[in-house]
Design a protein around this motif. Structure first.
Motif, PDB file in Angstrom:
ATOM      1  N   CYS A 210       0.852  -1.195   0.000  1.00  0.00           N
ATOM      2  CA  CYS A 210       0.000   0.000   0.000  1.00  0.00           C
ATOM      3  C   CYS A 210       0.886   1.241   0.000  1.00  0.00           C
ATOM      4  CB  CYS A 210      -0.908   0.019   1.229  1.00  0.00           C
ATOM      5  SG  CYS A 210      -2.237   1.261   1.139  1.00  0.00           S
ATOM      6  N   GLY A 211       0.408   2.301  -0.666  1.00  0.00           N
ATOM      7  CA  GLY A 211       1.114   3.574  -0.677  1.00  0.00           C
ATOM      8  C   GLY A 211       0.946   4.319   0.628  1.00  0.00           C
ATOM      9  N   THR A 212       1.979   5.029   1.025  1.00  0.00           N
ATOM     10  CA  THR A 212       1.959   5.702   2.322  1.00  0.00           C
ATOM     11  C   THR A 212       1.021   6.903   2.359  1.00  0.00           C
ATOM     12  OG1 THR A 212       3.929   6.942   1.630  1.00  0.00           O
ATOM     13  CG2 THR A 212       4.279   4.962   2.948  1.00  0.00           C
ATOM     14  N   ASP A 213       0.597   7.393   1.194  1.00  0.00           N
ATOM     15  CA  ASP A 213      -0.359   8.506   1.150  1.00  0.00           C
ATOM     16  C   ASP A 213      -1.751   8.046   0.728  1.00  0.00           C
ATOM     17  OD1 ASP A 213       1.508  10.555   1.845  1.00  0.00           O
ATOM     18  OD2 ASP A 213       2.336  10.417  -0.183  1.00  0.00           O
ATOM     19  N   PHE A 215      -5.534   6.520   1.298  1.00  0.00           N
ATOM     20  CA  PHE A 215      -6.526   6.579   2.371  1.00  0.00           C
ATOM     21  C   PHE A 215      -6.785   5.202   2.992  1.00  0.00           C
ATOM     22  CE2 PHE A 215      -8.874   6.835  -1.732  1.00  0.00           C
ATOM     23  CZ  PHE A 215      -9.530   5.604  -1.718  1.00  0.00           C
ATOM     24  N   PHE A 216      -6.299   4.124   2.356  1.00  0.00           N
ATOM     25  CA  PHE A 216      -6.373   2.790   2.945  1.00  0.00           C
ATOM     26  C   PHE A 216      -5.084   2.394   3.667  1.00  0.00           C
ATOM     27  CE2 PHE A 216      -9.752   1.315  -0.312  1.00  0.00           C
ATOM     28  CZ  PHE A 216     -10.777   1.502   0.606  1.00  0.00           C
ATOM     29  N   PHE A 217      -4.157   3.328   3.815  1.00  0.00           N
ATOM     30  CA  PHE A 217      -2.866   2.979   4.419  1.00  0.00           C
ATOM     31  C   PHE A 217      -3.033   2.497   5.859  1.00  0.00           C
ATOM     32  CE2 PHE A 217       1.225   4.353   6.493  1.00  0.00           C
ATOM     33  CZ  PHE A 217       2.014   3.383   5.904  1.00  0.00           C
ATOM     34  N   ASP A 218      -3.869   3.167   6.641  1.00  0.00           N
ATOM     35  CA  ASP A 218      -4.026   2.787   8.044  1.00  0.00           C
ATOM     36  C   ASP A 218      -4.621   1.391   8.190  1.00  0.00           C
ATOM     37  OD1 ASP A 218      -2.954   5.166   8.918  1.00  0.00           O
ATOM     38  OD2 ASP A 218      -4.889   6.126   9.297  1.00  0.00           O
ATOM     39  N   VAL A 219      -5.634   1.050   7.378  1.00  0.00           N
ATOM     40  CA  VAL A 219      -6.236  -0.280   7.525  1.00  0.00           C
ATOM     41  C   VAL A 219      -5.274  -1.364   7.043  1.00  0.00           C
ATOM     42  CG1 VAL A 219      -8.617   0.540   7.475  1.00  0.00           C
ATOM     43  CG2 VAL A 219      -7.507  -0.105   5.323  1.00  0.00           C
ATOM     44  N   ASN A 220      -4.435  -1.062   6.074  1.00  0.00           N
ATOM     45  CA  ASN A 220      -3.431  -2.036   5.658  1.00  0.00           C
ATOM     46  C   ASN A 220      -2.380  -2.241   6.742  1.00  0.00           C
ATOM     47  OD1 ASN A 220      -3.458  -3.123   2.614  1.00  0.00           O
ATOM     48  ND2 ASN A 220      -4.508  -1.147   2.692  1.00  0.00           N
ATOM     49  N   THR A 238       5.445  -1.162   1.854  1.00  0.00           N
ATOM     50  CA  THR A 238       4.897   0.187   1.720  1.00  0.00           C
ATOM     51  C   THR A 238       5.862   1.014   0.877  1.00  0.00           C
ATOM     52  OG1 THR A 238       5.957   1.047   3.734  1.00  0.00           O
ATOM     53  CG2 THR A 238       3.791   0.023   3.976  1.00  0.00           C
ATOM     54  N   MET A 239       5.280   1.867   0.043  1.00  0.00           N
ATOM     55  CA  MET A 239       6.056   2.744  -0.825  1.00  0.00           C
ATOM     56  C   MET A 239       5.366   4.098  -0.878  1.00  0.00           C
ATOM     57  SD  MET A 239       6.909   0.284  -4.122  1.00  0.00           S
ATOM     58  CE  MET A 239       5.167   0.021  -4.541  1.00  0.00           C
ATOM     59  N   PRO A 240       6.082   5.162  -1.228  1.00  0.00           N
ATOM     60  CA  PRO A 240       5.411   6.434  -1.457  1.00  0.00           C
ATOM     61  C   PRO A 240       4.363   6.282  -2.562  1.00  0.00           C
ATOM     62  CG  PRO A 240       7.780   6.734  -1.339  1.00  0.00           C
ATOM     63  CD  PRO A 240       7.543   5.255  -1.392  1.00  0.00           C
ATOM     64  N   GLY A 241       3.220   6.877  -2.366  1.00  0.00           N
ATOM     65  CA  GLY A 241       2.200   6.794  -3.395  1.00  0.00           C
ATOM     66  C   GLY A 241       0.802   6.979  -2.848  1.00  0.00           C
ATOM     67  N   ASN A 246      -0.775   5.812 -10.837  1.00  0.00           N
ATOM     68  CA  ASN A 246       0.670   6.019 -10.748  1.00  0.00           C
ATOM     69  C   ASN A 246       1.285   5.008  -9.790  1.00  0.00           C
ATOM     70  OD1 ASN A 246       0.811   8.238 -12.516  1.00  0.00           O
ATOM     71  ND2 ASN A 246       0.234   9.662 -10.885  1.00  0.00           N
ATOM     72  N   TYR A 247       0.599   4.778  -8.679  1.00  0.00           N
ATOM     73  CA  TYR A 247       1.092   3.797  -7.717  1.00  0.00           C
ATOM     74  C   TYR A 247       0.909   2.371  -8.232  1.00  0.00           C
ATOM     75  CZ  TYR A 247       1.706   1.021  -3.535  1.00  0.00           C
ATOM     76  OH  TYR A 247       2.154   0.079  -2.643  1.00  0.00           O
ATOM     77  N   TRP A 248      -0.287   2.037  -8.732  1.00  0.00           N
ATOM     78  CA  TRP A 248      -0.576   0.653  -9.148  1.00  0.00           C
ATOM     79  C   TRP A 248       0.271   0.221 -10.340  1.00  0.00           C
ATOM     80  CZ3 TRP A 248      -6.104   2.784  -8.938  1.00  0.00           C
ATOM     81  CH2 TRP A 248      -6.507   2.895  -7.592  1.00  0.00           C
ATOM     82  N   SER A 249       0.655   1.177 -11.194  1.00  0.00           N
ATOM     83  CA  SER A 249       1.525   0.843 -12.320  1.00  0.00           C
ATOM     84  C   SER A 249       2.922   0.446 -11.855  1.00  0.00           C
ATOM     85  CB  SER A 249       1.617   2.032 -13.293  1.00  0.00           C
ATOM     86  OG  SER A 249       0.356   2.285 -13.885  1.00  0.00           O
ATOM     87  N   ARG A 250       3.284   0.882 -10.655  1.00  0.00           N
ATOM     88  CA  ARG A 250       4.559   0.455 -10.066  1.00  0.00           C
ATOM     89  C   ARG A 250       4.389  -0.797  -9.207  1.00  0.00           C
ATOM     90  NH1 ARG A 250       6.540   3.770  -6.263  1.00  0.00           N
ATOM     91  NH2 ARG A 250       4.662   5.041  -6.099  1.00  0.00           N
ATOM     92  N   SER A 251       3.319  -0.839  -8.448  1.00  0.00           N
ATOM     93  CA  SER A 251       3.153  -1.960  -7.516  1.00  0.00           C
ATOM     94  C   SER A 251       2.925  -3.280  -8.240  1.00  0.00           C
ATOM     95  CB  SER A 251       2.000  -1.690  -6.545  1.00  0.00           C
ATOM     96  OG  SER A 251       0.738  -1.728  -7.189  1.00  0.00           O
TER      97      SER A 251
END
Length: 270
Positions: A210-213, A215-220, A238-241, A246-251
């Protein structure tokens, strides 16, 4: 940690010059009395025996992954396993509900899997199957894997909505299973966080990111903590995102590398 770092190295070094075959198929669902589309991505020069079922998010559709993350086709060709992206409806959360046209748990587990295995000649053992997805699809992948460990040996989630209870008014959830206020038991039974007790020791290999920014970061993070507390092995990245492509294309690079390692270990033990 060494295993996690080893597939990170694979991601960094991966190069391919091929192009996977991308098909769109109509999968019959007797349960919902309709045909449901799915994208099937097959390696060009390899006969696939393993399949990763890759689920889309809320308001998405079957073609999202191949359109928004075109590198996925290169990864399929490089790793040599098939990826199937089924349509999960606008807001199904991949549950069976009381509504006749929201029977997506049955569709995935009892209709889609046999159709793909029959049509493409891939393996039908649980060790030939992985499942993951983004957002609603990340929740769906873990929900289905936890509940159907006879069908899946490997599961993941990227930016998954792994606990729906902090979001009682979002994403049409209460239209599917009732309001949290009136039906708390249904919410507990339909959230990934409430199903950890179903995991049999050593039965599932898991990768969650999950990306650190997001809105699901806390539940993950809480899911990671609960899995750790219950001594359930898993990889957590965890990664920036943010919650975006943009995030899912990297993850997806890390997700695919993880499942490749799972499938390769399966082959090595035969």
């Amino acid at each position: 940690m060494k295993k996690l770092l080893s597939f990170f190295a694979i991601v960094i070094c991966l190069k391919t010059a091929h192009a996977a075959r991308v098909d769109t198929v109509d999968v019959p669902s007797a349960r919902m009395n309709k045909e449901i589309k799915a994208v099937v991505i097959s390696p060009e020069h390899t006969k696939a025996t393993h399949v990763l079922y890759l689920l889309h998010g809320y308001s998405g559709k079957y073609s999202d992954w191949v359109r928004r993350a075109p590198r996925l086709a290169d990864l399929v060709d490089a790793y040599g396993f098939m990826v199937v992206c089924p349509d999960g409806g606008y807001d199904s959360w991949y549950w069976d509900t009381e509504q006749a046209d929201y029977q997506y748990e049955t569709f995935i587990t009892r209709e889609l899997l046999p159709y793909i295995e029959r049509s493409y000649g891939v393996g039908s053992d649980r060790f030939n199957r992985g499942i993951t997805g983004l957002s609603m699809g990340g929740h769906g992948a873990l929900y289905l894997a936890f509940r159907h460990q006879d069908l899946f040996a490997f599961a993941g989630s990227t930016s998954g909505g792994v606990d729906i209870r902090p979001f009682p008014n979002n994403w049409n959830i209460k239209q599917r299973i009732g309001s949290y206020h009136d039906h708390p038991n249904a919410w507990n039974e339909h959230t990934v966080m409430g199903l950890i007790h179903l995991i049999q020791p050593g039965n599932l290999q898991l990768f969650i990111d999950c990306g650190t920014d997001d809105f699901f970061f806390d539940v993950n993070n809480r899911l990671h903590e609960q899995l750790t507390y219950h001594n359930i092995p898993h990889h957590y990245l965890t990664m920036p995102g943010k919650h975006d492509w943009n995030y899912w294309s990297r993850s997806i690079d890390f997700q695919m590398a993880f499942f490749n390692q799972c499938f390769q270990r399966t082959e090595a033990t035969k």
